[in-house]
Design an enzyme around this catalytic site. Sequence first.
Site, PDB file in Angstrom:
ATOM      1  N   LYS A  45     -29.470 -69.464  52.337  1.00 52.91           N
ATOM      2  CA  LYS A  45     -29.091 -70.318  51.195  1.00 52.91           C
ATOM      3  C   LYS A  45     -28.306 -69.492  50.176  1.00 52.91           C
ATOM      4  O   LYS A  45     -28.348 -68.246  50.209  1.00 52.91           O
ATOM      5  CB  LYS A  45     -30.350 -70.904  50.564  1.00 52.91           C
ATOM      6  CG  LYS A  45     -31.320 -69.857  50.054  1.00 52.91           C
ATOM      7  CD  LYS A  45     -32.667 -70.464  49.666  1.00 52.91           C
ATOM      8  CE  LYS A  45     -33.650 -69.387  49.281  1.00 52.91           C
ATOM      9  NZ  LYS A  45     -34.994 -69.908  49.038  1.00 52.91           N
ATOM     10  N   TYR A  89     -17.303 -53.028  23.123  1.00 58.68           N
ATOM     11  CA  TYR A  89     -17.485 -54.123  22.162  1.00 58.68           C
ATOM     12  C   TYR A  89     -18.725 -53.887  21.301  1.00 58.68           C
ATOM     13  O   TYR A  89     -19.759 -53.437  21.804  1.00 58.68           O
ATOM     14  CB  TYR A  89     -17.652 -55.452  22.906  1.00 58.68           C
ATOM     15  CG  TYR A  89     -16.361 -55.968  23.488  1.00 58.68           C
ATOM     16  CD1 TYR A  89     -15.320 -56.375  22.645  1.00 58.68           C
ATOM     17  CD2 TYR A  89     -16.188 -56.064  24.858  1.00 58.68           C
ATOM     18  CE1 TYR A  89     -14.127 -56.863  23.184  1.00 58.68           C
ATOM     19  CE2 TYR A  89     -15.006 -56.553  25.395  1.00 58.68           C
ATOM     20  CZ  TYR A  89     -13.983 -56.944  24.550  1.00 58.68           C
ATOM     21  OH  TYR A  89     -12.820 -57.419  25.084  1.00 58.68           O
TER      22      TYR A  89
HETATM   23  C1  PLP Z   1     -35.851 -68.961  49.641  1.00 54.23           C
HETATM   24  C2  PLP Z   1     -37.029 -69.342  50.437  1.00 54.23           C
HETATM   25  C3  PLP Z   1     -37.630 -68.423  51.297  1.00 54.23           C
HETATM   26  C4  PLP Z   1     -37.226 -66.972  51.369  1.00 54.23           C
HETATM   27  O1  PLP Z   1     -37.810 -66.273  50.299  1.00 54.23           O
HETATM   28  P1  PLP Z   1     -37.641 -64.686  50.182  1.00 54.23           P
HETATM   29  O2  PLP Z   1     -38.505 -64.327  49.037  1.00 54.23           O
HETATM   30  O3  PLP Z   1     -36.199 -64.446  49.887  1.00 54.23           O
HETATM   31  O4  PLP Z   1     -38.064 -64.126  51.476  1.00 54.23           O
HETATM   32  C5  PLP Z   1     -38.659 -68.874  52.104  1.00 54.23           C
HETATM   33  N1  PLP Z   1     -39.078 -70.153  52.050  1.00 54.23           N
HETATM   34  C6  PLP Z   1     -38.545 -71.048  51.214  1.00 54.23           C
HETATM   35  C7  PLP Z   1     -39.045 -72.446  51.202  1.00 54.23           C
HETATM   36  C8  PLP Z   1     -37.512 -70.676  50.362  1.00 54.23           C
HETATM   37  O5  PLP Z   1     -36.992 -71.567  49.525  1.00 54.23           O
END
Ligand code: PLP
Length: 369
Positions: A34, A262
């Site tokens: 994702k 800045y």
């Molecule tokens: C993003 C996500 C993961 C992965 O989590 P990590 O901490 O990056 O391993 C697993 N399960 C769900 C439902 C998620 O949304």
Amino acid sequence: MRTTKIDISQTAIQHNLSTVKQLAPNSKVLSMVKANAYGHGITLCLPALLQTDAFGVACMQEAEEVFQALSRLNLQHDIGICLIEGVFSKPEWIQAQEINAMCVIHHQQQLDWALQERFTKQSVWLKVNTGMNRLGFSTDDALPAYQQLSRAGYDVIVSMHFANADQKDHPINQQQITRFNSLLTQIEATTGNFPKVSACNSASIFNFPEMHYDWVRPGIMLYGSSPLINQTSAELNLRAAMKFTAQIFNVYTAKKGDSVGYGSTYQFADDTTIGIVSVGYGDGYPRGINNGFVICKQQSLPIIGRVSMDMLAVDLSNATNIQVNDEVELWGDNLSIDTIAAHANTISYELLCKTSNRPSRFVVKSPLE
Ligand SMILES: *Cc1c(COP(=O)(O)O)cnc(C)c1O
């Protein structure tokens, strides 16, 4: 040319996936890609993850991107896709089936769509709320939902998500496990079969091996950052997938009493040689970093003054042999992103996701081990 770049090591990603498989040898793997593979680039990472069983995405657009990438490799029937928030409308439910994507079902409306438009060759992920309190059926409502879906012919994977998996001893972990396992027992007692199950993200893959079940869902560990609060990625046998680098493109000596950047927040106590580095928050470097540093020629160079959109300043007083055009590492193999995240008062996930499109991304192909 302004050189600010991101190298993606497919070898590191492959190595990290093999670490997942060593830890959870009896589970299938849903590799989370994702948010454009946590900012790394889906299409750059996917070839390193072909040993996975499915890819996890958060929305249809990401699912389509994965589907197209898999189709180009003619692997769209071999590796699954899972929409981890499910679909947002009935047409999208049908669209998901067209690209062969599994959907999470976390509320009544999604359940209704699945029962109205049946695609029963497909697996669905029934999400149960055990304590995160964002999404999912309550443990009471999950049993009837499970029964309706399995009677309709779906292959159901019962899933949960930990709220504190990075802290093994947090009391809510046991609470979530107890609630979830009692639901699983109830499902077994009612239906005669123990269901398929998924519970673990990266941190829980390490901390709760008894919860690996049928599917694990690693995200951050695939990219080589540590999911645990008190252990480094090296200690966990993970390798950084992203190396973020820029260049020193100006060196000069500031006078005692002058200030840099800045707001003129940093004033020089003595005449000081400083370097200007070609990276800023416009590239995704965190503006709010405190006591930050970069690595150049095995030396640590402290960041001074505010980070600008396109550049930042480093103190070269204690460094030797640093010149214009030298490459600096912002994070990667020699400087863990977890260290930078701590100095920026955030987590590696956010830094990775916020790397912008401006740095060019390159795939580093190393020979397979
Ligand atoms: C993003 C996500 C993961 C992965 O989590 P990590 O901490 O990056 O391993 C697993 N399960 C769900 C439902 C998620 O949304």
